[in-house]
Enzyme design. Structure first.
Site, short mmCIF file in Angstrom:
data_model
loop_
_atom_site.label_atom_id
_atom_site.label_comp_id
_atom_site.label_asym_id
_atom_site.label_seq_id
_atom_site.Cartn_x
_atom_site.Cartn_y
_atom_site.Cartn_z
N SER A 152 4.16 -5.52 12.86
CA SER A 152 4.65 -4.16 12.68
C SER A 152 3.75 -3.12 13.32
O SER A 152 4.11 -1.95 13.36
CB SER A 152 4.84 -3.86 11.21
N HIS A 193 -1.14 -0.40 8.29
CA HIS A 193 -0.26 0.57 8.93
C HIS A 193 -1.01 1.87 9.20
O HIS A 193 -2.12 2.07 8.73
CB HIS A 193 0.95 0.86 8.05
N ASP A 218 6.93 3.91 5.34
CA ASP A 218 6.75 2.84 4.37
C ASP A 218 7.24 3.14 2.96
O ASP A 218 7.00 2.34 2.06
CB ASP A 218 5.25 2.48 4.26
#
Lengths: 275, 225
Positions: A152, A193, A218
């Site tokens: 990701s 992230h 998220d």
């Protein structure tokens, strides 16, 4: 204790092509396929207890994607456990192969030598443990080195890349743009992230993250009713990067037979080495 | 002492040592390349509209839609150890209650991944776009030209809101350009706060302060009126 020797396992946002769980399947256990990368490069299997999953979130009419997601996350945490276990194997294996005297366990006939070898083995294990914990203290992070488990954050990080974390705010707050590893409340899955929003300052600041390779932020990944994470959820910001090195641990967790092969080779070495 | 296994161990040990030393040298080579990035950003049209965070939500929030114009020269960030440069434009504003003018809120309104040609194959884009991207560098492994950006009246990628759901009539909002250099190996670097050896701070990259307007009425309502 042993699991702390591990080069920490991190999956960033495991879910893309999750399994469609039919309502009839609720209430038992089922083997499902979990696609761990957005591109579905590597699929993994896990057994999920659906009774368990449903108690977490059974609201398929209102939030179908969320229910699906939670199921997969449960599955993923079991994969993560396997991952940690395999990393332990790896530490043991590397230790053994890097120590010639250890491979001469056939000299067990001599008790003095055997005792020395056992002590030596203990020394190496404790050195590794101390280095890991020392790094942990310096960086103020429970897991100062992590392996990327999903795509990701591509193209910045691929699966198997090694990240070094730093968890101190010596000069300034953790700010927007930093790539952080955080834990979601009530779930044991660390995620890598990028911070994209920050409201307020200091400990109470509300933070929002997003994977570079993901379309949405998220919010969906956080615990139910949680819209933002806080500084205390973060276990470190990425400061340095080494590609590929962590892939060994992923290989070991995804192909359990490799562990057997590795242990077999070690055993052979011990048997064959008669000096 | 001279068994095959001991030799294999030695070879493996030597290989890892060499690999790590080479990686460290590559990482250190970043410092030898001076960086002098510059950027300019201005806010164009700014709107505040009402909306919901997602389809199932009943909560109404105010969203700021900030169009902006940006020009940047980040070409000096592209070296042989650059994998990608992540560029973003963020909006910052102080808390309503604060008096010291500290910009305690920040939200990204636009971002972009600029890969060095050596990392093009890792981009998650369609085949046509990939072909175009690869063609744009024509066999080069470093392409500093990709660091030159010119966006005119760019629509924001993200419509921002605040946890309170109120954003209209916020004063002293500024746009800032930031970057993050992702190396092939080594230390990640962000928009620097201090000058370091040949690495200069980002020149410019902050817009003039502006205020968010009151909520825009729905167009249908306007039409009726």
């Amino acid at each position: 204790m042993q699991s702390k020797l591990v080069v920490g396992g991190v999956c960033s946002e495991p879910i893309r092509n999750g399994p469609e769980v039919a309502p009839t399947q609720y209430g038992g256990t089922a083997k499902v396929q979990v696609s761990s990368t957005p591109s579905g490069l590597l699929d993994e299997f896990a057994t999920i207890d659906f009774t368990n999953a449903i108690t977490v979130s059974h609201d398929p009419h209102k939030f179908p994607p969320l229910t699906k997601r939670l199921n997969i996350e449960l599955a993923f945490s079991s994969i993560l456990n396997a991952h940690i276990q395999s990393a332990c194997y790896l530490v043991a294996a590397l230790t053994a192969t890097s120590l010639p005297s250890l491979t001469m366990l056939s000299a067990l006939g001599n008790p003095r030598q055997a005792a020395a070898q056992i002590l030596n083995f203990g020394l190496i294990l404790s050195t590794a443990f101390m280095m890991w914990k020392g790094l942990s203290v310096i960086a103020d992070s429970p897991s100062p080195i992590v392996v990327v488990l999903s795509g990701s954050m591509e193209p910045a990080f691929q699966r198997g890349d090694l990240l070094f974390l730093w968890n101190r705010n010596l000069l300034e707050d953790t700010k927007v743009g930093e790539i952080v590893v955080y834990n979601v409340k009530g779930k044991d899955i660390p995620i890598v992230h990028r911070l994209v929003r920050k409201f307020g300052t200091g400990e109470g600041a509300k933070l929002l993250t997003k994977g570079d390779n993901n379309v949405a932020d998220d919010t969906e990944l956080y615990a139910r009713g949680q819209d933002y994470i806080e500084r205390k959820d973060i276990i470190g910001s990425v400061v340095a990067y080494i590609p590929l090195v962590g892939y060994v641990t992923i290989m070991l967790s995804e192909h359990p037979w490799l562990k057997t092969v590795m242990l077999g080779i070690m055993g052979l070495v011990v048997v064959l080495q008669r000096e | 002492m001279h068994s095959t296994i001991v030799r294999a161990q030695n070879v493996f040990g030597f290989f890892t040592t060499v690999a790590f030393v080479v990686a460290a040298l590559i990482a250190a080579s970043d410092l030898t390349v001076p960086r002098a990035p510059k950027a300019e950003v201005t806010a164009n049209s700014v709107q505040v509209v009402k909306g919901r965070p997602h389809y199932y939500s009943t909560k109404k929030e105010e969203y700021a839609v900030i169009r902006f114009t940006m020009s940047a020269d980040l070409s000096s960030l592209f070296t042989w150890n650059t994998k990608q440069v992540f560029v973003w434009v963020s909006a910052s504003w102080p808390n309503a209650t604060s008096t010291d003018g500290e910009l305690s809120n920040e939200a990204v309104i636009w971002d972009s991944i600029i890969t060095n040609p050596s990392a093009d194959h890792l981009m998650n884009i369609g085949p046509a776009a990939m072909k175009k991207l690869v063609k744009s560098a024509k066999g080069k492994s470093i392409d500093p030209k990709r660091g030159i950006l010119a966006l005119k009246n760019q629509k924001p990628k993200y419509q921002i809101t605040a946890p309170t759901g109120k954003l209209a009539e916020t004063n002293d909002v500024v746009l800032k350009v930031h970057y993050n250099v992702q190396p092939w190996v080594g230390v990640l670097t962000w928009t620097p706060q201090i000058e370091f050896l040949g690495w200069k701070k980002l020149k410019g990259g902050v817009s003039k302060a502006f205020a968010l307007p009151a909520i825009k009425k729905k167009e249908t309502a306007e039409k009726k009126a």
